[in-house]
Every structure is written in structure tokens, then in C-alpha cells.
Scaffold this active site. Structure first.
Site, PDB file in Angstrom:
ATOM      1  N   LEU A   1       0.841  -1.208  -0.069  1.00  0.00           N
ATOM      2  CA  LEU A   1       0.033   0.157  -0.092  1.00  0.00           C
ATOM      3  C   LEU A   1       0.756   1.325  -0.077  1.00  0.00           C
ATOM      4  CD1 LEU A   1      -2.923   0.870   0.043  1.00  0.00           C
ATOM      5  CD2 LEU A   1      -2.594   1.167   2.693  1.00  0.00           C
ATOM      6  N   GLY A   2       1.798   1.186   0.871  1.00  0.00           N
ATOM      7  CA  GLY A   2       2.736   2.383   1.001  1.00  0.00           C
ATOM      8  C   GLY A   2       3.502   2.740  -0.521  1.00  0.00           C
TER       9      GLY A   2
ATOM     10  N   ASN B   1      -4.909  -0.966   8.319  1.00  0.00           N
ATOM     11  CA  ASN B   1      -6.501  -1.800   8.898  1.00  0.00           C
ATOM     12  C   ASN B   1      -6.181  -1.881  10.331  1.00  0.00           C
ATOM     13  OD1 ASN B   1      -8.077  -1.685   6.690  1.00  0.00           O
ATOM     14  ND2 ASN B   1      -7.085  -3.684   6.099  1.00  0.00           N
TER      15      ASN B   1
ATOM     16  N   LYS C   1     -15.137   0.065   9.527  1.00  0.00           N
ATOM     17  CA  LYS C   1     -14.248  -0.626   8.533  1.00  0.00           C
ATOM     18  C   LYS C   1     -13.759  -1.861   9.643  1.00  0.00           C
ATOM     19  CE  LYS C   1     -11.122  -1.510   5.142  1.00  0.00           C
ATOM     20  NZ  LYS C   1     -10.064  -0.956   4.945  1.00  0.00           N
TER      21      LYS C   1
ATOM     22  N   SER D   1      -6.758 -10.071   2.513  1.00  0.00           N
ATOM     23  CA  SER D   1      -5.204  -9.623   3.085  1.00  0.00           C
ATOM     24  C   SER D   1      -4.822 -10.742   4.013  1.00  0.00           C
ATOM     25  CB  SER D   1      -4.982  -8.200   3.743  1.00  0.00           C
ATOM     26  OG  SER D   1      -5.908  -8.181   4.698  1.00  0.00           O
TER      27      SER D   1
ATOM     28  N   GLU E   1      -2.731  -9.682  11.056  1.00  0.00           N
ATOM     29  CA  GLU E   1      -3.156  -8.639  11.670  1.00  0.00           C
ATOM     30  C   GLU E   1      -4.257  -8.841  12.805  1.00  0.00           C
ATOM     31  OE1 GLU E   1      -3.437  -5.776   8.263  1.00  0.00           O
ATOM     32  OE2 GLU E   1      -2.101  -4.760   9.427  1.00  0.00           O
TER      33      GLU E   1
END
Ligand SMILES: NC(=O)C1=CN([C@@H]2O[C@H](COP(=O)(O)OP(=O)(O)OC[C@H]3O[C@@H](n4cnc5c(N)ncnc54)[C@H](O)[C@@H]3O)[C@@H](O)[C@H]2O)C=CC1
Ligand SMILES: CC(C)(CO)C(=O)C(=O)O
Length: 293
Positions: A11-12, A96, A177, A247, A259
Site C-alpha cells: 500500500l505504501g 487496517n 471498517k 489480506s 493482523e
């Protein structure tokens, strides 16, 4: 705007690459990715095709206007420590999970903005990232309300043609989210199925129950999120991303830590049996692979 992206992974690299079309961007990541970017630039492919030339390094520059934090949630404490001595106007988490902004705010003097991101990104090799879907960045004050800082960052994202919205209700959006991620990520990771497999079968009952528990936790935290809204959100996203491998499923398939602690794990207590069961099962998987003590 000078932007440092801390966590130049999927993402970065995508968001940093898009911002580099207009702004001075420094990607902070690891080798060989950063070396290849320095040598040949960053190649963005997929839904957006471009090649850009951000700076890329393994350490943090002394100052920036904005720090964009895009590490996995379990690396946020290390990111906060690494950024603590950087002179910043503000920071923005697009991660997230719940709690990232507070972790950053406890370590940084600059204001920390909250953000959600529905762009899809995947590293395809050193110096290369694929945009697997154009989404939207929503950002704002982490405790809600108006924010001139958020407006300034939103304008910078707009200038770089990143689809962006500035919102004054980020606490509700973060909890919503979380309901989506809690309902989709862990069940798909454990069942090894695409997001759409949770619809129309009893697996969906697990997805909806997890989302309802998140809604109850949000209300206990003073954030108005109804069960109906949380369930509608998770069903809408599961349908819209039916062919996606979440993910967390991708992390499990690649033998990587998940995560879960910042997603299902934050929905704790006796009134959250579904999230606590999902958390315990994924932690067992991580322990067996030596990803967790
Ligand atoms: N990939 C995607 O499409 C989306 C990801 N997200 C969220 O964004 C966050 C990041 O996800 P991804 O980019 O997929 O993960 P990732 O694992 O691809 O990227 C994180 C990067 O941070 C780097 N990193 C961690 N600690 C570092 C340090 N101390 N110094 C330098 N580099 C460091 C890692 O090496 C890794 O390359 C997660 O919270 C994820 O859930 C949210 C929406 C979409
Ligand atoms: C929305 C969803 C569940 C899409 O797969 C996601 O954010 C993820 O996979 O982490």
C-alpha cells in the site's frame, strides 16, 4: 508537500508512488525494494500504469510535512518510535485494525490523522507495485470533527489524483471498517476461501455475528454504529470483493504473521465469543509456525 511514507510495502509503495506524481515523496522501506527504486524508479502497473521517481531509503529523513504510515498494524509501535524524532506537520495512518492512530499519537508531537483506504495494492517485485483496484482514501481528525490539517492533506491527495474524501466522522468509519475486516478477514483466512464464499451459506452467519459484536463494542466506546449498519457494510464489501483473497488469507497462504490482534483481537470480553474464537484459532496457527511466542 514533502511526504515520507513509512512502510514502503504494497500500500505504501502504491500511495507513495501516486503522490510522487505531484509531491516530493520519500519511501522508507527495506532492501532490495528501496535499492531498485533508487536505481530504476518505481513501476506502478495494473489499474494505474505509471513510472515515478520517489526517493527511497531504509531510514527516516529528518523532516517532512506528512508522514504516511503504512506498515502492518503489529509494526506500528516500531514505526512510531522510528518517526518520533522526525520533524512533522502531521501523520496519517491508512492501516487496517484499531489502535494505530493512538499508538502514533502517544509517540509523535504532530497531529495524527485517521484514514481508511480501499485501493488495492500488491508488490510484484523489487521496484514494482500493482494497483489491483482503484478505491478511495477517506481521512480526517482521528477523534472526529473538522480539521484544517485534514483539509490540507486532502487537497494534496487530490492534486495527485488520489481519490480522496475528508470526513468529520472518522471514529465511526474506523469502527465500521473494523466490522468489515473482522467479519471477512479471519473467516476467509481460516476457511481458505475467497470473500464471496461467505455469502449465502452458514459461513455468512459467522461473518455477520462478528460484525455485530464489533458494532456492540463501538457503541460501548461511545460510537454510534448499529448492528444493521455493520451487517450491511460487511455484506456489501463481501459481495463487492467476492473474488478477492482477503489480506489475512494472503498472509496465511504465504506463512506470514496476520493482523488478527488489531482486528478481531480488539473485540474482546465475554460479549464477543465469535471474535475471540476467530482470534484464538489464528493465534494457534501463528504459534505453530513460530510467528508468535
Ligand atoms: N495492500 C492493500 O491493498 C491494503 C492494505 N491495507 C492495510 O495497510 C497496511 C499495510 O498493508 P500492506 O502494504 O499490504 O503490507 P506490506 O507488508 O506489503 O507492507 C508493509 C511494509 O512495511 C515495511 N516495514 C515494516 N517495518 C518497517 C521498518 N521498521 N522500516 C522499514 N520498513 C518497514 C515492511 O517491510 C513491508 O514492506 C496494513 O494495515 C493493511 O491491512 C489497507 C488497504 C489495502
Ligand atoms: C475489504 C477487504 C476484506 C477486502 O478483501 C480488506 O480490506 C482486506 O482484505 O484486508
Amino acid at each position: 508537500m514533502d511526504v515520507v511514507v513509512f512502510g514502503a510495502g504494497s500500500l505504501g509503495s502504491l500511495l507513495g508512488g501516486l503522490l510522487a506524481r505531484t509531491h516530493d515523496v520519500t519511501l522508507v522501506g527495506r532492501r532490495p525494494h528501496v535499492d531498485r527504486i533508487r536505481e530504476q524508479g518505481l513501476r506502478v502497473s495494473g489499474a494505474i500504469e505509471t513510472t515515478v521517481g520517489p526517493d527511497a531509503r531504509t531510514d527516516v529523513p529528518p523532516s517532512a510535512d506528512l508522514a504516511l504510515v503504512t506498515v502492518k498494524a503489529y509494526d506500528t509501535p516500531a514505526a512510531a518510535r522510528a518517526l518520533a524524532d522526525t520533524s512533522l506537520d502531521c501523520a496519517l495512518s491508512l492501516q487496517n485494525g484499531l489502535g494505530n492512530e493512538r499508538t502514533l499519537a502517544d509517540a509523535l508531537d504532530a497531529p495524527v490523522l485517521a484514514g481508511t483506504c480501499t485501493y488495492g495494492a500488491r508488490l510484484t517485485g523489487p521496484g514494482e507495485v500493482a494497483c489491483t483496484g482503484v478505491g478511495e482514501v477517506v481521512l480526517g481528525a482521528r477523534e472526529g470533527g473538522p480539521s484544517p490539517v485534514a483539509e490540507r492533506v486532502g487537497r494534496a491527495f487530490d492534486e495527485a489524483d488520489v481519490v480522496t474524501r475528508v470526513a468529520d466522522d472518522m471514529p465511526r468509519r474506523l469502527w465500521e471498517k473494523l466490522a468489515v475486516n473482522a467479519g471477512i478477514n479471519a473467516p476467509t483466512a481460516l476457511a481458505r476461501v475467497q470473500n464471496g464464499a461467505l455469502l449465502g451459506h452458514d459461513a455468512g452467519d459467522v461473518m455477520r455475528a462478528a460484525a455485530r459484536e464489533v458494532a456492540a463494542a463501538a457503541r460501548a466506546d461511545g460510537v454510534e454504529l448499529t448492528d444493521e449498519t455493520a451487517v450491511a457494510a460487511v455484506e456489501r464489501v463481501a459481495d463487492a470483493t467476492a473474488d478477492n483473497r482477503s489480506s489475512m488469507l494472503q498472509d496465511v497462504e504465504k506463512g506470514r504473521r496476520t493482523e488478527v490482534d488489531s482486528i478481531n483481537g480488539v473485540v474482546d470480553g465475554p460479549d464477543a465469543p465469535v471474535n475471540q474464537t476467530l482470534t484464538a484459532l489464528l493465534r494457534a496457527w501463528e504459534r505453530e509456525r513460530g510467528l508468535r511466542r
